[in-house]
Each structure stands twice: as structure tokens, then as C-alpha cells.
Design a protein around this motif. Structure first.
Motif, mmCIF file in Angstrom:
data_model
loop_
_atom_site.group_PDB
_atom_site.id
_atom_site.type_symbol
_atom_site.label_atom_id
_atom_site.label_comp_id
_atom_site.label_asym_id
_atom_site.label_seq_id
_atom_site.Cartn_x
_atom_site.Cartn_y
_atom_site.Cartn_z
ATOM 1 N N LEU A 90 0.670 -1.427 -0.236
ATOM 2 C CA LEU A 90 -0.305 0.097 -0.117
ATOM 3 C C LEU A 90 1.303 1.466 -0.119
ATOM 4 O O LEU A 90 1.750 1.247 0.913
ATOM 5 N N ALA A 91 0.743 2.038 -0.620
ATOM 6 C CA ALA A 91 1.029 3.418 -0.703
ATOM 7 C C ALA A 91 -0.009 4.230 -1.108
ATOM 8 O O ALA A 91 -1.035 3.956 -1.487
ATOM 9 N N GLY A 92 -0.046 5.859 -0.427
ATOM 10 C CA GLY A 92 -0.877 6.597 -0.649
ATOM 11 C C GLY A 92 -0.396 7.791 -0.588
ATOM 12 O O GLY A 92 0.490 8.591 0.143
ATOM 13 N N VAL A 93 -1.636 8.646 -0.577
ATOM 14 C CA VAL A 93 -1.008 10.215 -1.525
ATOM 15 C C VAL A 93 -2.728 10.837 -0.441
ATOM 16 O O VAL A 93 -3.350 10.419 -1.076
ATOM 17 N N LEU A 94 -2.477 12.579 -0.114
ATOM 18 C CA LEU A 94 -2.614 12.530 0.509
ATOM 19 C C LEU A 94 -3.340 14.583 -0.776
ATOM 20 O O LEU A 94 -1.599 15.530 0.460
ATOM 21 N N LEU A 95 -3.327 14.065 -0.915
ATOM 22 C CA LEU A 95 -3.900 15.942 -1.639
ATOM 23 C C LEU A 95 -4.001 16.902 -0.975
ATOM 24 O O LEU A 95 -4.743 16.536 -0.523
ATOM 25 N N ALA A 96 -3.094 18.237 -2.043
ATOM 26 C CA ALA A 96 -3.047 19.468 -0.741
ATOM 27 C C ALA A 96 -3.669 20.633 -1.185
ATOM 28 O O ALA A 96 -3.123 20.524 -2.392
ATOM 29 N N LEU A 97 -4.704 21.349 -1.643
ATOM 30 C CA LEU A 97 -5.243 22.219 -1.995
ATOM 31 C C LEU A 97 -6.320 23.099 -1.165
ATOM 32 O O LEU A 97 -6.757 23.365 0.135
ATOM 33 N N THR A 98 -5.262 24.872 -1.148
ATOM 34 C CA THR A 98 -5.609 25.491 -0.933
ATOM 35 C C THR A 98 -7.228 25.896 -0.786
ATOM 36 O O THR A 98 -7.024 25.751 -1.614
#
Length: 171
Positions: free
Chosen positions: A92-100
Motif C-alpha cells: 500500500l502507498a498513499g497520497v493526501l492531495l493538498a489544495l489551498t
């Protein structure tokens, strides 16, 4: 990473190899991208070990910028690769997208597309490093582009899928 569905048998570690939190600053960013924080398996496993001794939830020892109990991402990852999921032994690998807030004005910004492209590129790189096929789930709920496959990000993802052993599923 600490959800029981993602722990190795005996609960001595997580099956997550890494998480890139694009909005965090607590750890070094992936060198290729230069922003956010990359949480490695060793960091998550250390938090799991320390949590018992300190009587704290592991996610408080290794927090992410976005944490919601019962989150959609955890739910979907569990269906795909939890211990009772479709692929219970998958890495498993993940990315938390960050948008301002500014990024969320999608009619005036393509930041969501660039952050998404970086996320896909990061996960493809993880699969390459682990020498395994990759299946990426994108559950954003919305985006500001065409929903017919003609947008630049859709075409870029299609191009990235020209290599065998790669798949992307978009909600």
C-alpha cells in the motif's frame, strides 16, 4: 496506516510502504517534488510500536495534515487491499492531495491537476522501486475539468498507462 485492516499479521507493523502528504511539513518532502512530507514505512512502524508504550493512537505520533475518522480514503483502500479486501497481501502507498482555499477555485486554477499528476507520478515511482504492478484509485469527488477524457490531466494519465502493469481507476 494504523487501521487494523492494514496491519501485518500480529499488528507489528503496517502494510503501507509510504504516504506522501502534500500538505504536511513534519518530514522531508519527496526529493522529486520538493513539497509536502513523505512518511515512510519505518516511520509508521515506529509510531505503531511507540503507541502502545505511550498509550496514544499511532496517528497522533505520525499525524497527517488531513485526518477524518471513517474517511473515504481509508474505506476505499480497505475494500481494495484491506485484510478482507480484494488484494489482502498488496503493498500500500498513499497520497493526501493538498489544495489551498485559492486552489479550490477550480475555474481559475489548475493546481488540482498538477497535484494529481504529481500524486500519480509519485505512486508510479513507488511501484517502480518495489518492482511490482500498480493500481491507483483516484476518489476526489470533483474536479474542474471535462469529464469525457479530453482534459489535459486525463490525457496525461492515459499516456502514463501505456506501460504494462499500470491501472488507474477514477470515481
Amino acid at each position: 496506516f494504523a487501521h487494523e485492516d492494514f496491519l501485518v499479521p500480529g499488528g507489528r507493523g503496517t502494510r503501507f510502504e509510504c504516504i506522501w502528504d502534500q500538505g504536511a511539513q513534519g518530514r522531508p518532502a519527496p526529493a522529486r517534488f520538493g513539497y509536502g512530507a513523505e512518511i515512510l514505512k519505518e516511520h509508521m512502524d515506529a509510531a505503531l510500536r511507540a503507541a502502545g508504550a505511550k498509550q496514544l493512537p499511532p496517528e497522533e505520533l505520525e499525524p497527517q495534515s488531513q485526518m477524518s475518522p471513517g474517511s473515504h480514503g481509508t474505506h476505499v483502500a480497505s475494500i481494495a487491499a484491506g485484510k478482507f479486501g480484494v488484494c489482502p497481501k498488496a503493498y500500500l502507498a498513499g497520497v493526501l492531495l493538498a489544495l489551498t482555499e485559492e486552489d479550490c477555485h477550480r475555474r481559475t486554477s489548475f493546481c488540482d491537476s498538477s497535484r494529481l499528476a504529481h500524486a500519480v507520478e509519485y505512486l508510479l515511482g513507488v511501484a517502480e522501486r518495489l518492482q511490482c504492478p500498480v493500481s491507483i484509485n483516484i476518489s476526489l469527488g470533483t474536479n474542474g475539468h471535462a469529464h469525457d477524457g479530453s482534459s489535459a490531466i486525463s490525457r496525461w494519465i492515459d499516456s502514463a498507462l501505456s506501460i504494462p502493469g499500470r491501472s488507474v481507476c477514477v470515481a
